[in-house]
Design a protein around this motif. Structure first.
Motif, PDB file in Angstrom:
ATOM      1  N   ASP A 126      13.226  -8.998  -2.653  1.00  0.00           N
ATOM      2  CA  ASP A 126      13.437  -7.987  -1.677  1.00  0.00           C
ATOM      3  C   ASP A 126      14.694  -8.018  -0.861  1.00  0.00           C
ATOM      4  N   THR A 127      15.492  -8.729  -1.335  1.00  0.00           N
ATOM      5  CA  THR A 127      16.512  -8.854  -0.122  1.00  0.00           C
ATOM      6  C   THR A 127      18.042  -8.099  -0.512  1.00  0.00           C
ATOM      7  N   HIS A 206     -12.250  -0.765  -4.279  1.00  0.00           N
ATOM      8  CA  HIS A 206     -12.293  -0.898  -2.750  1.00  0.00           C
ATOM      9  C   HIS A 206     -11.274  -1.822  -2.150  1.00  0.00           C
ATOM     10  N   ARG A 207     -10.037  -1.941  -2.816  1.00  0.00           N
ATOM     11  CA  ARG A 207      -9.108  -3.097  -2.686  1.00  0.00           C
ATOM     12  C   ARG A 207      -8.020  -2.473  -2.040  1.00  0.00           C
ATOM     13  N   ASN A 208      -7.306  -2.714  -1.202  1.00  0.00           N
ATOM     14  CA  ASN A 208      -6.021  -2.193  -0.526  1.00  0.00           C
ATOM     15  C   ASN A 208      -4.649  -3.378  -0.882  1.00  0.00           C
ATOM     16  N   TYR A 209      -3.898  -2.756  -1.353  1.00  0.00           N
ATOM     17  CA  TYR A 209      -2.524  -3.597  -1.669  1.00  0.00           C
ATOM     18  C   TYR A 209      -1.527  -2.866  -0.806  1.00  0.00           C
ATOM     19  N   ARG A 210      -0.406  -3.677  -0.462  1.00  0.00           N
ATOM     20  CA  ARG A 210       0.786  -3.381  -0.030  1.00  0.00           C
ATOM     21  C   ARG A 210       2.043  -4.051  -0.520  1.00  0.00           C
ATOM     22  N   PHE A 211       3.121  -3.510  -1.079  1.00  0.00           N
ATOM     23  CA  PHE A 211       4.418  -4.052  -1.135  1.00  0.00           C
ATOM     24  C   PHE A 211       5.414  -3.291  -0.860  1.00  0.00           C
ATOM     25  N   ALA A 212       6.575  -3.716  -0.721  1.00  0.00           N
ATOM     26  CA  ALA A 212       7.784  -3.060  -0.172  1.00  0.00           C
ATOM     27  C   ALA A 212       9.115  -3.615  -0.944  1.00  0.00           C
ATOM     28  N   ARG A 213       9.956  -2.822  -1.170  1.00  0.00           N
ATOM     29  CA  ARG A 213      11.324  -3.332  -2.024  1.00  0.00           C
ATOM     30  C   ARG A 213      12.351  -2.474  -1.397  1.00  0.00           C
ATOM     31  N   SER A 214      13.456  -3.114  -1.328  1.00  0.00           N
ATOM     32  CA  SER A 214      14.720  -2.444  -0.844  1.00  0.00           C
ATOM     33  C   SER A 214      15.672  -2.190  -2.047  1.00  0.00           C
ATOM     34  N   SER A 215      16.448  -1.079  -1.840  1.00  0.00           N
ATOM     35  CA  SER A 215      17.226  -0.697  -3.288  1.00  0.00           C
ATOM     36  C   SER A 215      18.452   0.116  -2.527  1.00  0.00           C
TER      37      SER A 215
END
Ligand SMILES: C[S@@+](CC[C@H](N)C(=O)[O-])C[C@H]1O[C@@H](n2cnc3c(N)ncnc32)[C@H](O)[C@@H]1O
Length: 267
Positions: A126-127, A206-215
């Motif tokens: 993610d850089t 019942h589960r929450n997930y988060r992720f992020a990526r740059s492009s």
């Protein structure tokens, strides 16, 4: 009470995301249409196979595909998904810039799907580096090197110039195990730096997930310039809907007469 899990690598949850947000039937139909357009005779390389979205379906249909990706995490998941599907496919960990050296002029078609080119070198860490059209050329040159003359590159990219304001998309569906899934994704684009930021919040049961990526803000003109520099001709958009409504899919044919220009390895 629900906890939110920050996901270290998208490979952990991307299959659930894709199941709800992307259209695998379209992926398969468009890929087969592209194979038919060029009158496929030999093998295809999927050089951004990821976890196998769509490609495992093509393998099940009997198409001859070599699969590679630059991410060991994605390939671990791909191998797992192949076993689940009763297939044995030994995917190769390979970066795009090395493909011409690894497979010189081997394939009839190279596929780089799922908007992968926009995520060049950003997926694992993610850089995002500075946007550099020269780097797009280096990546496309690697893919071109693996194609026989007259072979085709199949690639998808965002279809429209996005707003400066963040766009927010919400999706509902189910994961393969049948649990309800909600996905909220926010995409913001900095037109000056040409960096896009994608933030995903997903609820599975019942589960929450988060992720992020740059492009990168990759547009058709930048891609056309790279294809031109790498000896491709007759670049054309495939009709029909792509895997996502906001993607377009392009097929480009590698010139028969002129070898791919050698591009300096500098990145
Ligand atoms: C957005 S994901 C798409 C994956 C898959 N095609 C799909 O539809 O789910 C982008 C993929 O490109 C791969 N990738 C990014 N840069 C790469 C590079 N330089 N060489 C090889 N693979 C790369 C990533 O590892 C990742 O699997």
């Amino acid at each position: 009470m629900t906890n939110t899990f920050a996901v270290d690598h998208p490979a952990e949850v991307i299959d659930i995301y894709l199941n709800v947000c992307a259209d695998e039937n379209r992926f398969v139909a468009q890929s087969i249409a592209a194979f038919d357009t060029i009158g496929l005779n030999g093998s295809v390389l999927d050089c951004a196979v990821g976890t196998g979205f769509g490609t495992i379906r093509l393998l099940e249909l009997g198409y001859s595909l070599v699969c590679s990706d630059g991410s060991a995490e994605m390939l671990d998941r791909f191998r797992h998904n192949c076993i689940e599907a009763g297939l044995s496919n030994d995917a190769i960990c390979a970066r795009w810039e090395d493909l011409g050296r690894m497979f010189p002029e081997v394939f009839d078609m190279v596929m780089c799907r799922g908007n992968s080119l926009a995520y060049a070198d950003t997926w694992d860490s993610d850089t995002a580096l500075e946007f550099d059209p020269g780097r797009v050329i280096t990546h496309v040159a690697g893919m071109a090197g693996a194609l026989r003359p007259g072979g085709a590159l199949l690639v998808d990219l965002p279809s429209a110039r996005p707003d400066t304001s963040p766009s927010i998309l919400e999706h509902q569906g189910f994961c393969p195990a049948g649990r309800p899934v909600t996905v909220i994704e926010e995409i913001s684009t900095d037109h000056e730096t040409r960096i896009r930021h994608w933030d995903v919040a997903m609820t599975v049961g019942h589960r929450n997930y988060r992720f992020a990526r740059s492009s990168y803000l990759l547009d058709l003109n930048t891609l056309r310039d790279a294809l031109d520099a790498c000896g491709f001709t007759s670049v054309r958009s495939l009709p029909g809907s792509s895997v996502r409504d906001h993607y377009q899919t392009v097929v480009a044919i590698k010139q028969r007469s002129q070898p791919t220009r050698r591009i300096a390895a500098g990145r």
